[in-house]
Design an enzyme around this catalytic site. Structure first.
Site, PDB file in Angstrom:
ATOM      1  N   LYS A 146       0.836  -1.202   0.000  1.00  0.00           N
ATOM      2  CA  LYS A 146       0.000   0.000   0.000  1.00  0.00           C
ATOM      3  C   LYS A 146       0.869   1.250   0.000  1.00  0.00           C
ATOM      4  CE  LYS A 146      -1.685   2.129   3.531  1.00  0.00           C
ATOM      5  NZ  LYS A 146      -2.388   2.552   4.772  1.00  0.00           N
ATOM      6  N   ASP A 164      -6.347   0.542   0.832  1.00  0.00           N
ATOM      7  CA  ASP A 164      -6.450   0.809   2.264  1.00  0.00           C
ATOM      8  C   ASP A 164      -7.808   0.313   2.768  1.00  0.00           C
ATOM      9  OD1 ASP A 164      -8.296   2.697   1.422  1.00  0.00           O
ATOM     10  OD2 ASP A 164      -7.347   4.390   2.426  1.00  0.00           O
TER      11      ASP A 164
END
Length: 257
Positions: A146, A164
């Protein structure tokens, strides 16, 4: 980016064709891309909400953003960036001094250790510069896929999907991915990558996260004013469909589509 937008009308809650198993893979891809185009109209200024002026600053800010808000990170990074402007500065930093600056972000001991280790590895392996390659970024302390995609997409202009918690929640609510993927971020990333054209990956992430933070909240989403309600199988199942009631739940700015 041209094409049709999500119709601005409302389905009866629970009546979306997806819920009946009536969506083909091609129809799902078309729906995903229509959602992306609609959110581009609703959130034309969608962007990374961390403050930064260099790849290193974005990398550090994103590491700090774990388990806290971008607002909180932005409150501490000005002092942090002044104190440690280079990777070498982080590499030589005092753990206690870094902890004191970043304490408001939570998990400050682990994060301080990651920042120091990150600086040391940047100096030893990458000449003090933030690398571009995904495999190099994820080799840094505190950096997962991420964070790597955030840095690649926003500091280097490389396509990447930032999976996320908001992104995961909306992919499941929109039923753009199979429920069996659960919270497996890597599998979700790969599944969505099959739906959205690579050139749109970074901005699609921003738009979905904006939608998740402003409209499609974890609790009581603002269904009645959602710009992609017609394309959402979860419309009205968790949040109010009345526009006036839903409008009270919207946080921040959203353009009319």
């Amino acid at each position: 980016m041209s094409g049709s937008l999500t119709p601005q009308q409302r389905r009866v809650p629970g009546k979306h064709p997806v819920l009946k198993g009536e969506e083909s893979p091609l129809a799902r891809k078309r729906r995903a891309r229509r959602i992306n185009r609609t959110l581009a109209k609703a959130f034309p200024d969608a962007h990374a909400e961390l403050d930064f002026s260099s790849p290193l600053e974005l990398l550090v800010a994103t590491v700090l953003s774990a388990q806290t808000t971008d607002v909180r990170v932005n409150q501490v990074t000005p002092a942090l960036f002044r104190a440690y402007p280079t990777a070498a500065d982080y590499a030589a930093a005092s753990q206690a001094e870094v902890e004191e600056i970043i304490r408001p972000t939570g998990f400050f001991r682990a994060k301080a250790a990651n920042l120091i280790g990150l600086g040391q590895k940047l100096v030893s392996d990458f000449g003090g510069e933030v690398p571009v390659a995904l495999e190099d970024l994820v080799s840094l302390p505190g950096v997962g896929r991420k964070t790597a995609h955030v840095v690649r997409g926003n500091a280097f202009g490389r396509p990447g999907l930032t999976v996320d918690t908001h992104f995961q929640r909306l992919m499941h609510r929109l039923k753009l991915i199979d429920a069996s993927l659960g919270s497996n971020a890597v599998k979700i990333e790969h599944a969505v990558a099959e739906l959205i054209e690579p050139s749109e990956w970074t901005m699609f992430s921003h738009r979905i996260i904006f939608e998740g933070r402003r409209v499609c909240h974890a609790k009581s989403p603002a269904c009645g004013v959602c710009p992609i309600a017609y394309d959402c199988p979860s419309f009205g199942l968790e949040g109010p469909t009345d526009p006036a009631e839903a409008a009270k739940r919207v946080k921040g700015e959203m353009e009319q589509v």
